[in-house]
Design a protein around this motif. Structure first.
Motif, short mmCIF file in Angstrom:
data_model
loop_
_atom_site.label_atom_id
_atom_site.label_comp_id
_atom_site.label_asym_id
_atom_site.label_seq_id
_atom_site.Cartn_x
_atom_site.Cartn_y
_atom_site.Cartn_z
N GLU A 1 7.97 -30.01 -16.35
CA GLU A 1 9.29 -30.25 -16.96
C GLU A 1 10.03 -31.38 -16.27
O GLU A 1 10.81 -32.10 -16.89
CB GLU A 1 10.15 -28.97 -16.89
CG GLU A 1 9.81 -27.99 -17.99
CD GLU A 1 10.32 -26.57 -17.69
OE1 GLU A 1 11.17 -26.41 -16.78
OE2 GLU A 1 9.84 -25.64 -18.37
N HIS A 2 9.84 -31.53 -14.97
CA HIS A 2 10.56 -32.57 -14.23
C HIS A 2 9.72 -33.83 -14.02
O HIS A 2 10.13 -34.73 -13.29
CB HIS A 2 11.06 -32.02 -12.89
CG HIS A 2 12.13 -30.99 -13.06
ND1 HIS A 2 11.86 -29.69 -13.41
CD2 HIS A 2 13.48 -31.09 -12.99
CE1 HIS A 2 13.00 -29.01 -13.52
NE2 HIS A 2 14.00 -29.85 -13.28
N LEU B 1 14.55 -30.65 -5.10
CA LEU B 1 13.37 -30.36 -5.93
C LEU B 1 12.43 -29.42 -5.19
O LEU B 1 11.91 -28.45 -5.75
CB LEU B 1 12.61 -31.65 -6.27
CG LEU B 1 13.31 -32.65 -7.18
CD1 LEU B 1 12.49 -33.95 -7.24
CD2 LEU B 1 13.49 -32.07 -8.57
N ARG C 1 5.03 -25.15 -14.28
CA ARG C 1 5.99 -25.47 -15.37
C ARG C 1 7.06 -26.43 -14.85
O ARG C 1 7.43 -27.39 -15.51
CB ARG C 1 6.66 -24.19 -15.89
CG ARG C 1 5.81 -23.44 -16.92
CD ARG C 1 6.66 -22.43 -17.68
NE ARG C 1 7.22 -21.40 -16.81
CZ ARG C 1 6.56 -20.31 -16.44
NH1 ARG C 1 5.33 -20.08 -16.87
NH2 ARG C 1 7.14 -19.41 -15.66
N TYR C 2 7.56 -26.17 -13.64
CA TYR C 2 8.62 -27.00 -13.07
C TYR C 2 8.14 -28.44 -12.89
O TYR C 2 8.84 -29.40 -13.21
CB TYR C 2 9.07 -26.41 -11.73
CG TYR C 2 10.32 -27.06 -11.17
CD1 TYR C 2 11.58 -26.50 -11.40
CD2 TYR C 2 10.26 -28.23 -10.42
CE1 TYR C 2 12.73 -27.09 -10.89
CE2 TYR C 2 11.40 -28.83 -9.91
CZ TYR C 2 12.64 -28.25 -10.15
OH TYR C 2 13.77 -28.86 -9.66
N ILE C 3 6.92 -28.58 -12.39
CA ILE C 3 6.35 -29.93 -12.17
C ILE C 3 6.26 -30.68 -13.50
O ILE C 3 6.62 -31.85 -13.61
CB ILE C 3 4.98 -29.82 -11.48
CG1 ILE C 3 5.16 -29.35 -10.04
CG2 ILE C 3 4.22 -31.15 -11.51
CD1 ILE C 3 3.88 -29.00 -9.30
N LEU D 1 10.94 -20.71 -6.71
CA LEU D 1 10.05 -20.18 -7.75
C LEU D 1 8.76 -19.63 -7.12
O LEU D 1 8.30 -18.55 -7.48
CB LEU D 1 9.69 -21.29 -8.75
CG LEU D 1 10.85 -21.86 -9.56
CD1 LEU D 1 10.41 -23.10 -10.35
CD2 LEU D 1 11.41 -20.80 -10.53
N ALA E 1 13.93 -25.96 -5.04
CA ALA E 1 13.81 -25.25 -6.33
C ALA E 1 12.39 -24.74 -6.53
O ALA E 1 12.17 -23.59 -6.93
CB ALA E 1 14.20 -26.20 -7.47
N MET E 2 11.40 -25.57 -6.19
CA MET E 2 10.00 -25.12 -6.37
C MET E 2 9.67 -23.99 -5.39
O MET E 2 8.93 -23.06 -5.73
CB MET E 2 9.04 -26.30 -6.17
CG MET E 2 9.08 -27.29 -7.31
SD MET E 2 7.74 -28.50 -7.22
CE MET E 2 8.32 -29.57 -5.91
N ALA F 1 5.13 -20.69 -12.44
CA ALA F 1 6.49 -21.24 -12.56
C ALA F 1 6.56 -22.62 -11.89
O ALA F 1 7.33 -23.49 -12.33
CB ALA F 1 7.49 -20.29 -11.92
N VAL F 2 5.77 -22.84 -10.86
CA VAL F 2 5.76 -24.15 -10.18
C VAL F 2 5.07 -25.17 -11.08
O VAL F 2 5.54 -26.32 -11.22
CB VAL F 2 5.07 -24.05 -8.80
CG1 VAL F 2 4.90 -25.43 -8.17
CG2 VAL F 2 5.87 -23.14 -7.87
#
Ligand code: ATP
Length: 205
Positions: free
Chosen positions: A195-196, A58, A191-193, A65, A61-62, A188-189
């Motif tokens: 979404e997950h 995780l 959004r990732y936080i 981004l 991935a962050m 983008a980070v």
């Protein structure tokens, strides 16, 4: 005349999550230190962090981004995959073996520099790499700014970073409290936080 030595920066962190302070430091370090490459190292099990970190994939991935737009960046995931605790000196030794002729520059915030003498084989760290230290602003209510004035002159190279008051701790706490973080992390980070569903539980004491 011999070719100038390649300059390789090493910037490690838990990046749980990566935030605008990390990205600004990376960009400014590439420019001010005239780096040919900047290796970003999400840490494995960092011995000095009391809290359990989010899973390595995780944070990788962050980090991908967050640092995607920074010139000369290489995301280096070796510490996440290393068994056992992460030690900076081990990574520096590996980099030195891989690039025997390069100049290595270790990039850290002043809060980390304050504790550097407690890191494994800290004298070797200082021999292997040029220490490059950025000031780190703290929230007004928090501890005073890190004091690195006890480091010997010439021991490190300062990075001039405008104060950016943000920490991963603050971001985790804001997410858990349902507060916005869009001003503190790259879009983008954020959004990732979301979404997950990361960091939704209040931080453990
Ligand atoms: P946490 O709040 O979870 O302790 P953090 O915000 O300190 O996290 P790390 O991933 O531990 O983030 O930091 C990685 C590196 O980036 C460290 O060298 C740290 O000093 C530096 N750093 C982090 N935030 C800033 C900032 N706002 N300004 C300058 N340096 C920073």
């Amino acid at each position: 005349m011999s070719a100038p030595r390649r300059r390789i920066g090493m910037f490690g962190g838990a990046f749980d999550p990566p935030h605008n302070g990390h990205v600004a430091l990376a960009r400014i370090a590439v420019e001010q230190l005239r780096l040919d490459e900047l290796h970003i190292f999400p840490t494995g099990h960092a011995w000095h962090k009391a809290r359990a970190l989010s899973d390595g994939p995780l944070r990788v991935a962050m980090s991908e981004l967050a640092f995607a737009g920074v010139p000369r960046v290489v995301l280096d995931t070796r510490e996440v995959h290393r068994a056992g605790p992460t030690y900076t000196v081990d990574t520096l030794r590996e980099l030195r073996q891989q690039s025997p002729d390069a100049q290595l520059l270790l990039i850290i915030g002043a809060d980390q520099a304050e504790t550097l003498h407690t890191w494994k084989d800290s004298a070797d760290i200082a021999r292997l790499a040029i220490l490059s230290i950025a000031a780190r602003a703290r929230p007004v209510s928090d501890a005073p700014p890190a004091d690195i004035s006890n480091l010997p002159p010439g021991f490190y190279q300062p990075i001039n970073l405008p104060p950016i008051v943000v920490s991963s701790t603050e971001i985790r706490a804001r997410v858990a409290a349902g507060l916005p973080i869009e001003h503190l992390v790259p879009p983008a980070v954020a959004r990732y936080i979301a979404e997950h569903h990361l960091y939704q539980l209040p931080p453990s004491p």
